[in-house]
Every structure is written in structure tokens, then in C-alpha cells.
Design an enzyme around this catalytic site. Structure first.
Site, PDB file in Angstrom:
ATOM      1  N   HIS A   1     -12.548  32.344  10.054  1.00 61.98           N
ATOM      2  CA  HIS A   1     -11.774  33.464  11.052  1.00 61.98           C
ATOM      3  C   HIS A   1     -10.210  32.757  10.336  1.00 61.98           C
ATOM      4  O   HIS A   1     -10.246  31.901  10.820  1.00 61.98           O
ATOM      5  CB  HIS A   1     -11.880  33.260  12.376  1.00 61.98           C
ATOM      6  CG  HIS A   1     -11.751  34.002  13.545  1.00 61.98           C
ATOM      7  ND1 HIS A   1     -12.568  35.287  13.349  1.00 61.98           N
ATOM      8  CD2 HIS A   1     -10.358  33.596  14.383  1.00 61.98           C
ATOM      9  CE1 HIS A   1     -11.632  36.001  14.385  1.00 61.98           C
ATOM     10  NE2 HIS A   1     -10.678  35.561  14.696  1.00 61.98           N
TER      11      HIS A   1
ATOM     12  N   LYS B   1      -9.929  44.025  16.361  1.00 61.85           N
ATOM     13  CA  LYS B   1      -8.159  44.034  15.967  1.00 61.85           C
ATOM     14  C   LYS B   1      -8.492  42.926  14.401  1.00 61.85           C
ATOM     15  O   LYS B   1      -9.123  42.524  14.233  1.00 61.85           O
ATOM     16  CB  LYS B   1      -8.717  43.159  16.891  1.00 61.85           C
ATOM     17  CG  LYS B   1      -6.879  42.338  16.710  1.00 61.85           C
ATOM     18  CD  LYS B   1      -6.182  41.501  18.267  1.00 61.85           C
ATOM     19  CE  LYS B   1      -6.610  39.932  18.082  1.00 61.85           C
ATOM     20  NZ  LYS B   1      -5.505  39.653  19.112  1.00 61.85           N
TER      21      LYS B   1
ATOM     22  N   LYS C   1      -6.535  40.343  11.855  1.00 59.13           N
ATOM     23  CA  LYS C   1      -5.510  39.682  11.886  1.00 59.13           C
ATOM     24  C   LYS C   1      -4.688  39.927  10.499  1.00 59.13           C
ATOM     25  O   LYS C   1      -5.574  39.358   9.623  1.00 59.13           O
ATOM     26  CB  LYS C   1      -6.653  38.129  11.677  1.00 59.13           C
ATOM     27  CG  LYS C   1      -6.687  38.079  13.044  1.00 59.13           C
ATOM     28  CD  LYS C   1      -5.657  38.665  14.171  1.00 59.13           C
ATOM     29  CE  LYS C   1      -5.863  36.231  14.800  1.00 59.13           C
ATOM     30  NZ  LYS C   1      -4.799  36.600  16.438  1.00 59.13           N
TER      31      LYS C   1
ATOM     32  N   ASP D   1      -3.012  42.272  14.441  1.00 64.57           N
ATOM     33  CA  ASP D   1      -2.368  41.040  15.381  1.00 64.57           C
ATOM     34  C   ASP D   1      -1.237  40.138  14.040  1.00 64.57           C
ATOM     35  O   ASP D   1      -2.160  39.933  13.018  1.00 64.57           O
ATOM     36  CB  ASP D   1      -3.272  39.798  15.788  1.00 64.57           C
ATOM     37  CG  ASP D   1      -2.004  39.085  16.319  1.00 64.57           C
ATOM     38  OD1 ASP D   1      -1.623  39.007  16.653  1.00 64.57           O
ATOM     39  OD2 ASP D   1      -2.998  38.175  17.248  1.00 64.57           O
TER      40      ASP D   1
ATOM     41  N   GLU E   1       0.479  43.825  17.450  1.00 68.80           N
ATOM     42  CA  GLU E   1       0.705  42.558  18.464  1.00 68.80           C
ATOM     43  C   GLU E   1       1.646  41.659  17.922  1.00 68.80           C
ATOM     44  O   GLU E   1       0.982  41.602  16.666  1.00 68.80           O
ATOM     45  CB  GLU E   1      -0.883  42.342  18.728  1.00 68.80           C
ATOM     46  CG  GLU E   1      -0.739  40.615  19.819  1.00 68.80           C
ATOM     47  CD  GLU E   1      -2.356  40.141  19.762  1.00 68.80           C
ATOM     48  OE1 GLU E   1      -3.321  41.190  19.768  1.00 68.80           O
ATOM     49  OE2 GLU E   1      -2.309  39.220  20.223  1.00 68.80           O
TER      50      GLU E   1
ATOM     51  N   ASP F   1       2.302  38.976  22.517  1.00 66.36           N
ATOM     52  CA  ASP F   1       1.381  37.925  22.930  1.00 66.36           C
ATOM     53  C   ASP F   1       2.283  36.519  22.892  1.00 66.36           C
ATOM     54  O   ASP F   1       2.338  36.022  23.669  1.00 66.36           O
ATOM     55  CB  ASP F   1       0.122  38.204  21.990  1.00 66.36           C
ATOM     56  CG  ASP F   1      -0.748  36.582  22.253  1.00 66.36           C
ATOM     57  OD1 ASP F   1      -0.682  36.371  23.278  1.00 66.36           O
ATOM     58  OD2 ASP F   1      -1.833  36.693  20.939  1.00 66.36           O
TER      59      ASP F   1
ATOM     60  N   LYS G   1      -3.401  36.403  28.816  1.00 65.75           N
ATOM     61  CA  LYS G   1      -4.519  35.324  28.908  1.00 65.75           C
ATOM     62  C   LYS G   1      -4.424  34.203  29.440  1.00 65.75           C
ATOM     63  O   LYS G   1      -3.095  33.784  29.956  1.00 65.75           O
ATOM     64  CB  LYS G   1      -3.945  34.559  27.124  1.00 65.75           C
ATOM     65  CG  LYS G   1      -4.224  35.660  26.025  1.00 65.75           C
ATOM     66  CD  LYS G   1      -3.966  35.068  24.935  1.00 65.75           C
ATOM     67  CE  LYS G   1      -4.187  36.054  23.308  1.00 65.75           C
ATOM     68  NZ  LYS G   1      -3.663  35.078  22.042  1.00 65.75           N
TER      69      LYS G   1
ATOM     70  N   GLU H   1     -10.487  41.559  24.354  1.00 70.37           N
ATOM     71  CA  GLU H   1     -11.068  40.995  23.430  1.00 70.37           C
ATOM     72  C   GLU H   1     -11.489  39.384  23.510  1.00 70.37           C
ATOM     73  O   GLU H   1     -11.679  38.877  22.837  1.00 70.37           O
ATOM     74  CB  GLU H   1      -9.851  40.424  22.036  1.00 70.37           C
ATOM     75  CG  GLU H   1      -8.318  39.823  22.673  1.00 70.37           C
ATOM     76  CD  GLU H   1      -7.889  39.592  21.496  1.00 70.37           C
ATOM     77  OE1 GLU H   1      -7.697  39.836  20.483  1.00 70.37           O
ATOM     78  OE2 GLU H   1      -7.010  38.626  21.835  1.00 70.37           O
TER      79      GLU H   1
HETATM   80  C1  MUC Z   1      -4.104  35.825  18.813  1.00 73.05           C
HETATM   81  O1  MUC Z   1      -3.490  35.642  18.247  1.00 73.05           O
HETATM   82  O2  MUC Z   1      -4.486  36.816  19.605  1.00 73.05           O
HETATM   83  C2  MUC Z   1      -7.310  36.134  19.656  1.00 73.05           C
HETATM   84  C3  MUC Z   1      -8.811  36.825  18.420  1.00 73.05           C
HETATM   85  C4  MUC Z   1      -8.437  36.530  18.062  1.00 73.05           C
HETATM   86  O3  MUC Z   1      -8.768  36.799  16.354  1.00 73.05           O
HETATM   87  O4  MUC Z   1      -7.745  35.310  17.362  1.00 73.05           O
HETATM   88  C5  MUC Z   1      -6.834  35.298  19.136  1.00 73.05           C
HETATM   89  C6  MUC Z   1      -5.424  34.580  19.127  1.00 73.05           C
HETATM   90 MG    MG Z   2      -2.131  37.449  19.147  1.00 75.85          MG
END
Ligand code: MUC
Ligand code: MG
Length: 373
Positions: free
Chosen positions: A22, A167, A169, A198, A224, A249, A273, A327
């Protein structure tokens, strides 16, 4: 009747494999490390909680090892002998003697709520005032690091009716490469899915505005934490100019951060969170600040396992408004469980149990097997 008191507090570090690597901007996860909190009370009831972060110290300023060490050395002594059913008093006592450490506090607060729920025969959501929904729609994070693989993964999730919010990354690669990756995925999924990104604070402000414009024009609806939490004035500027909504976040490390972000107008959505506010009750204070300020809500995760995920879910089901959904997919990223019954996901949503406490039971054999000794 004598009030039950806290007799024992323990923290166990557990390492669980992930279904695939991941990739986040700051770290690639090949396993997830959970800290499982157990609070044993004098009436024989045990509450369970979870304090989990991502990538050791890569994400926040608490690591699994520091959480365990601080619980053993500092939290435990402050809690022993305290009224197990008075969560206000226990958490105030911790806040008086321990600054910060919201991840550790979150696991403790969750365990106290679980114990009290089991004691009273009520789900944690009902201890938090009562749920206004039974399930939460859950986004999936596409983070394999490969565009074609991410599209195939999203198609599979849509076919299985597991997720329709995705989402992505981004942030670690050159901006043009990341933008091409996101645009290709949004193009492939079209109106069948919501695509969000994000950036985990990785863009300098000098590229962020243009990048947000490209993303917004290509149908991405939520961005994000594009820039550093430290650059508050930059966040205000981006929030005013980005065509896609900006979500805070990393900028929220406490309930007080949420207040000052709201006062400054630095985001139009907050990621909630439990770990970054100090627990399921604490995160609802941030939610209330957001609601009073007209800021929309999103139920975030630190990729917790079943316990932390349901601790979050019991708080989120009490909220009237969750415009951007949640999420809470952490358990689905793991190949193993340490509870007897896994959280239930179906029809794009997590279904939150109505049994007492968090609604989970530890599987002692599996916990022992995956514990770090
Ligand atoms: C984050 O930064 O939001 C949440 C889902 C994911 O894949 O990483 C996180 C942390
Ligand atoms: Mg995040």
C-alpha cells in the site's frame, strides 16, 4: 453497589500482513502494526481498544512502540484504581498529566467505552448519544503504485458492490506523472465512481494550485491535504481557489487544531480520525466544531484493524451529516483478523453491530500468534 475500578491496562503490538503493498507518499506498507489495548475491571469486564498509526513514525509523532511504552510506563499507573465507568473523569485525569499522545489516548478511550457498553448492555454508539444510521458508506484507497492495476482493482470493487468511492494516494511522484495517473483512472471509471486524492502534504504551494485546478477540471471531487500542515496561509489560499473541495487531514492533530482551521477558513471538509483527536468521544468534538462552522465531514482512518475501525464507526453513526462518507476499510486491507467475527461489509457499506460495547471479541489464539514478543 461498589463502582467497578480499573485493575489492569495492557498494550500488545500485533503485526498483520496486507493484501498488497500500500503505497503512500511517505511510506509503503507491506504490513500493518496494531497496538491492542485491554482494560480489565474489578467487575470482571474487559474493554478492548486499538491505537494504530501508519509506517512507524512516518505519519505521526507516535509509533506503535512509543504507544506501548507510554501506556506501560505512564497511562497505566494513572488509570489503576480509577472508576471504570466514569470515562469523563478517567480521560480528564490523563489529559491533566499527559500532553498530546492522542493515538494512545484514543485506544484507551475506546477500551473504556467498550467496557462500559458491555457493562450496561449497550452498543458504544448508544453511549455516545445514539446512532442516526446503522451503516456507513466506505471508500477504498487505490495505492498499488500502478495505474492499470488500480483501474482493475476499482472495477473489481464496483462489480462486487464493495466500493464506489475511490481515494488515490499521490504526491511521491513528479506532479505531471501523478496527475496523469489520476486523470486516467477517473476517465476509466467515469460517472460510475467518485474519485478523490490524498497528497499527504507532499506538494509545495507553488505547484498545488495548478494541480488542484487540473484535478477539479477532470472530475476529481475532493483533494485531501495537498500541502504541509505548517503552511496555514497557503491552505487558506488553496481553499479559496481550488475548484475541488479541500479536506484537512494532517492539519488536524487535536480538537484545538480543528477549531483554528475552522476559524481561519483553511478547509471546507474535515477528515475525522479518532486517533488524532484522542478517541471516539474526542472526535465528536471536532465534528461539532465543523458543523458549527459549516464544514463538511468525512470519516477517516489510520488503517486500523477491526477494533479501531468499529470504534470509529460507532462515533460516526451518531453524526447527522457525513457528506463525504467514510474510508473505514482498514480490515479489508489486512489478510488476517484477531477478532472472532470480522466487521461486515456489503452493498458499499460497513454495517455497525448493535451488540454491547464495540461488538467484537478477541480471538486469543490468533492474537497470541500475531503478537510481537
Ligand atoms: C491518510 O493519510 O488519510 C487513510 C487511507 C489510506 O490509504 O491512508 C490513510 C491515511
Ligand atoms: Mg490523509
Amino acid at each position: 453497589m461498589n463502582q467497578p475500578v480499573i485493575e489492569r491496562v495492557s498494550a500488545t503490538i500485533v503485526d498483520l500482513p496486507t493484501i498488497r503493498p500500500h503505497q503512500l507518499a511517505m511510506h509503503t506498507m507491506r504490513k500493518q502494526t496494531l497496538v491492542i489495548i485491554r482494560i480489565r475491571c474489578s467487575d470482571g469486564i474487559e474493554g478492548i481498544g486499538e491505537s494504530t498509526t501508519i509506517g512507524g513514525l512516518a505519519y505521526g509523532n507516535e509509533s506503535p512502540e512509543s504507544i506501548k511504552c507510554n501506556i506501560d510506563a505512564h497511562f497505566s499507573a494513572l488509570l489503576l484504581g480509577q472508576d471504570a465507568g466514569n470515562i469523563n473523569a478517567a480521560m480528564l485525569r490523563l489529559d491533566k498529566h499527559i500532553t498530546g499522545n492522542t493515538f494512545a489516548k484514543s485506544g484507551i478511550e475506546s477500551a473504556l467505552l467498550d467496557a462500559q457498553g458491555k457493562r450496561l448492555g449497550l452498543p458504544v454508539s448508544e453511549l455516545l448519544g445514539g446512532r442516526v444510521r446503522d451503516s456507513l458508506e466506505v471508500a477504498w484507497t487505490l495505492a498499488s503504485g500502478d495505474t492499470a492495476r488500480d483501474i482493475a482493482e476499482a472495477e473489481q470493487m464496483l462489480d462486487q458492490r464493495r466500493h464506489r468511492l475511490f481515494k488515490l494516494k499521490i504526491g511521491a511522484n513528479p506532479v505531471a506523472q501523478d496527475l496523469a495517473h489520476v486523470v486516467a483512472i477517473k476517465k476509466a471509471l467515469g460517472e460510475r465512481a467518485s474519485v478523490r486524492v490524498d497528497v499527504n502534504q507532499y506538494w509545495p504551494e507553488s505547484v498545488a494550485l495548478h494541480a488542484c485546478q487540473v484535478l477539479g477540471e477532470n472530475g476529481v471531487d475532493l483533494i485531501e491535504q495537498p500541502i504541509s500542515r505548517i503552511n496555514r496561509s497557503g491552505q487558506i489560499r488553496l481553499n479559496q481557489r481550488s475548484p475541488a473541495a479541500i479536506m484537512a487531514d494532517e492539519s488536524i492533530e487535536s480538537v484545538e487544531d480543528a477549531f483554528s482551521l475552522a476559524a481561519d477558513g483553511a478547509a471546507s471538509v474535515f477528515a475525522l480520525k479518532i486517533a488524532k483527536n484522542g478517541g471516539p468521544r474526542a472526535v465528536l468534538r471536532t465534528a461539532q466544531i465543523a458543523q458549527a462552522a459549516g464544514i463538511s465531514l468525512y470519516g477517516g482512518t489510520m488503517l486500523e484493524g477491526a477494533i479501531g475501525t468499529l470504534a470509529s464507526a460507532h462515533a460516526f453513526v451518531t453524526l447527522k451529516e457525513l457528506t463525504w462518507h467514510t474510508e473505514l476499510f482498514g480490515p479489508l486491507l489486512l489478510t488476517e483478523e484477531i477478532v472472532t467475527e470480522a466487521p461486515q461489509y456489503r452493498d458499499f457499506a460497513l454495517h455497525v453491530p448493535r451488540s454491547p460495547g464495540l461488538g467484537l471479541t478477541l480471538d486469543e489464539d490468533r492474537l497470541a500468534f500475531f503478537s510481537r514478543h
